[in-house]
Design a protein around this motif. Structure first.
Motif, mmCIF file in Angstrom:
data_model
loop_
_atom_site.group_PDB
_atom_site.id
_atom_site.type_symbol
_atom_site.label_atom_id
_atom_site.label_comp_id
_atom_site.label_asym_id
_atom_site.label_seq_id
_atom_site.Cartn_x
_atom_site.Cartn_y
_atom_site.Cartn_z
ATOM 1 N N SER A 409 2.362 41.337 63.091
ATOM 2 C CA SER A 409 1.564 42.405 62.492
ATOM 3 C C SER A 409 0.729 41.837 61.350
ATOM 4 O O SER A 409 1.117 40.867 60.696
ATOM 5 N N ASP A 411 -0.586 42.861 57.821
ATOM 6 C CA ASP A 411 -0.555 43.796 56.695
ATOM 7 C C ASP A 411 -1.416 43.194 55.575
ATOM 8 O O ASP A 411 -0.916 42.818 54.515
ATOM 9 N N CYS A 453 4.625 45.456 55.424
ATOM 10 C CA CYS A 453 4.789 46.207 56.672
ATOM 11 C C CYS A 453 5.878 47.288 56.543
ATOM 12 O O CYS A 453 6.648 47.548 57.482
ATOM 13 N N SER A 457 4.531 52.063 61.502
ATOM 14 C CA SER A 457 4.230 50.921 62.380
ATOM 15 C C SER A 457 2.812 50.983 62.922
ATOM 16 O O SER A 457 2.158 49.952 63.110
ATOM 17 N N SER A 458 2.341 52.192 63.172
ATOM 18 C CA SER A 458 1.005 52.332 63.761
ATOM 19 C C SER A 458 -0.114 51.922 62.816
ATOM 20 O O SER A 458 -1.264 51.792 63.220
ATOM 21 N N TYR A 460 -0.457 49.110 61.249
ATOM 22 C CA TYR A 460 -0.791 47.680 61.221
ATOM 23 C C TYR A 460 -1.260 47.179 62.589
ATOM 24 O O TYR A 460 -0.603 47.446 63.610
ATOM 25 N N LYS A 462 -1.446 44.767 65.623
ATOM 26 C CA LYS A 462 -0.355 43.939 66.138
ATOM 27 C C LYS A 462 -0.822 43.137 67.342
ATOM 28 O O LYS A 462 -1.737 43.517 68.064
ATOM 29 N N THR A 502 9.997 39.549 64.956
ATOM 30 C CA THR A 502 8.820 40.180 64.366
ATOM 31 C C THR A 502 8.316 39.276 63.249
ATOM 32 O O THR A 502 9.090 38.574 62.589
ATOM 33 N N CYS A 504 5.468 39.506 60.039
ATOM 34 C CA CYS A 504 4.478 40.290 59.324
ATOM 35 C C CYS A 504 3.668 39.367 58.419
ATOM 36 O O CYS A 504 4.228 38.636 57.605
#
Length: 511
Positions: A409, A411, A453, A457-458, A460, A462, A502, A504
């Motif tokens: 992601s 951020d 992050c 969730s929506s 950022y 991805k 994951t 970020c």
């Protein structure tokens, strides 16, 4: 005092005697004033002698240009004047030398004979002397020209071309305008020596230096009478063909010689299509290409520039004959460019390797090695920041959908390009987060950490990777924005089976 009696009067003038007057006039025309001698008019005779002596002083030694016209005109006018004066004086004179009647009959024939003998003999003698002076002048001119040839010998033809052309004009003039002279008869031999001098570089097998001079020699029939050249006509053809061949094939690939090599080989093909050297061009160049290809296996980068110049020259040659050679040259260059980039990577010259492999992938996108070249360029770029990324040459493998999932992601402001290398190599781009900002680390309360992050969730952007297990080196390249500068950040990751990951990416600042 007794008075001196006057001298007796001279003899009375006789009756007019035209024959005698003509004889006196003719004798004066003899250049020796003999008419005045006959009349015993010594002062006038002495004047004639003085004029003739003055003429001799001016005329001798004989000059190739002859006696100046003004002097001849003046002397001619003088002779006509003394002839006319002699005629006047001899018309009624009764010189003692002609008192016997028998002598009077001889004076006119003798005068005619002297007129023929003295001036004609003098003219003949002077003509012979002048001819000899001309001969000597021609020999001196020929010798001077020979000296110029000797001085020019051994020098670059282009630097002394003006001198050679001047000498050639001298030989042509003497050989044609004075063909019967001693110098004129020597011109053919001098031209043979001239040929030897100009073609000296060819004799020494300095083929490139020989070309300008041999072209000049081949053009001699257009500048010099063929009769003077004799066996030299066409003599330079085969040496010129050989020099074009040798210079064109040995200098191909040399820096700055691309056009010259091509011109020489094209000139050989067009000018001497039947020469035994013409069909040797293609196999000789092909052998040269094989030699250069072998050298690439030892030092891939060293010969690339030379082969590039080699290809430039081959591209100048007739395509119908050299198309196959051109294709093979391109293949060798392509192989060499990949080998050079790989060699740079192995020698830890990562910046050069990245540039070389990026260029290769762009130049040869359809090459079977294009994918590996792109991966090596990625690994080299990462290795500039993390040297461990350069410990292993990446293959051409890319993510194939199997492996462990990693969701990445963004951020932070600015688009991010993520480069990675390990079991597989690649790069991906994550769009900028429009609502994200940098995290001010210095303003956080004591003990509190940055929590990137942490929002929905929506929020950022991805991207998802599926990576085979193993160790990876990564390089984050964030694009600069109006509120943040561009940056690079290396990192490591270890991917294990049975896990998902994951990642970020965010930006911190001191404020």
């Amino acid at each position: 005092m007794v008075a001196t009696p006057p001298p007796p009067p001279g003899p009375p003038p006789g009756p007019p005697n035209p024959a005698q007057a003509a004889a006196v006039a003719l004798l004066n025309l003899s250049c020796l004033g003999l008419g005045y001698v006959l009349l015993r008019h010594w002062k006038s005779a002495a004047l004639c002698w003085a004029a003739t002596v003055a003429l001799l002083v001016v005329a001798l030694p004989a000059d190739p240009d002859g006696i100046p016209l003004g002097v001849l005109v003046a002397y001619g006018v003088f002779l006509l004047a003394v002839a006319a004066d002699g005629y006047r004086r001899g018309l009624r004179a009764t010189p003692a030398a002609l008192e016997p009647p028998g002598r009077r009959k001889l004076v006119l024939p003798v005068a005619l004979a002297l007129l023929l003998v003295v001036p004609a003999g003098g003219t003949f003698a002077y003509g012979a002397a002048r001819d000899e002076a001309i001969e000597q002048q021609l020999m001196d001119t020929l010798t001077a020209a020979d000296g110029l040839v000797k001085q020019a010998e051994g020098q670059s033809f282009t630097s002394v071309e003006v001198t050679y052309n001047s000498v050639l004009a001298t030989y042509q003039r003497i050989g044609t305008e004075h063909a019967g002279s001693r110098a004129g008869k020597l011109v053919p031999a001098r031209l043979a020596a001239y040929y030897t001098s100009v073609s000296l570089p060819y004799t020494k097998k300095d083929y490139c230096a020989a070309v300008p001079g041999l072209k000049h020699l081949r053009a001699l029939p257009g500048k010099v009478d063929r009769g003077l050249l004799g066996s030299l006509v066409g003599k330079a053809d085969e040496p010129l063909a050989e020099s074009w061949f040798q210079c064109g094939t040995t200098t191909i690939g040399s820096a700055g010689q691309e056009k010259t090599s091509g011109d020489y080989l094209n000139d050989l093909t067009k000018t001497f299509p039947q020469s035994p050297f013409t069909p040797k061009i293609e196999p000789t160049l092909r052998e040269g290409l094989r030699t250069r290809e072998k050298a690439l296996g030892v030092a891939p980068c060293d010969g690339l520039a030379e082969i590039g110049r080699f290809r430039t020259t081959v591209g100048m040659l007739p395509s119908e004959t050299y198309a196959s050679l051109g294709t093979d040259t391109k293949r060798v260059i392509q192989r060499g460019e990949f080998g050079c980039g790989l060699d740079r990577f192995k020698k830890k010259e990562f910046s050069e390797a990245a540039t070389a492999m990026t260029d290769y992938a762009k130049t040869y996108p359809d090459s079977p090695q294009a994918a590996q070249a792109r991966n090596i360029a990625i690994a080299a770029e990462i290795a500039e920041e993390t040297p461990a990324a350069g410990n292993k040459v990446p293959s051409g493998a890319t993510v194939d959908g199997s492996g462990q999932v990693m969701v990445i992601s963004n951020d932070g402001p600015g688009e991010v390009e993520l480069l990675y290398t390990g079991p597989v190599t690649g790069r991906l781009t994550i769009p900028s987060c429009a609502s994200c900002k940098s995290y001010p680390t210095l303003l956080l309360p004591v003990g509190e950490k940055v929590k990137p992050c942490s929002g929905p969730s929506s929020k950022y952007p991805k991207r998802t990777l599926t990576l085979p297990p193993g160790s990876y080196q990564m390089l984050q390249k964030r694009e600069g924005t109006g509120t943040s500068a561009g940056m690079k950040k290396p990192s490591n990751a270890k991917i294990e089976s049975g896990y998902s990951y994951t990642n970020c990416l965010y930006v911190t600042s001191g404020f």
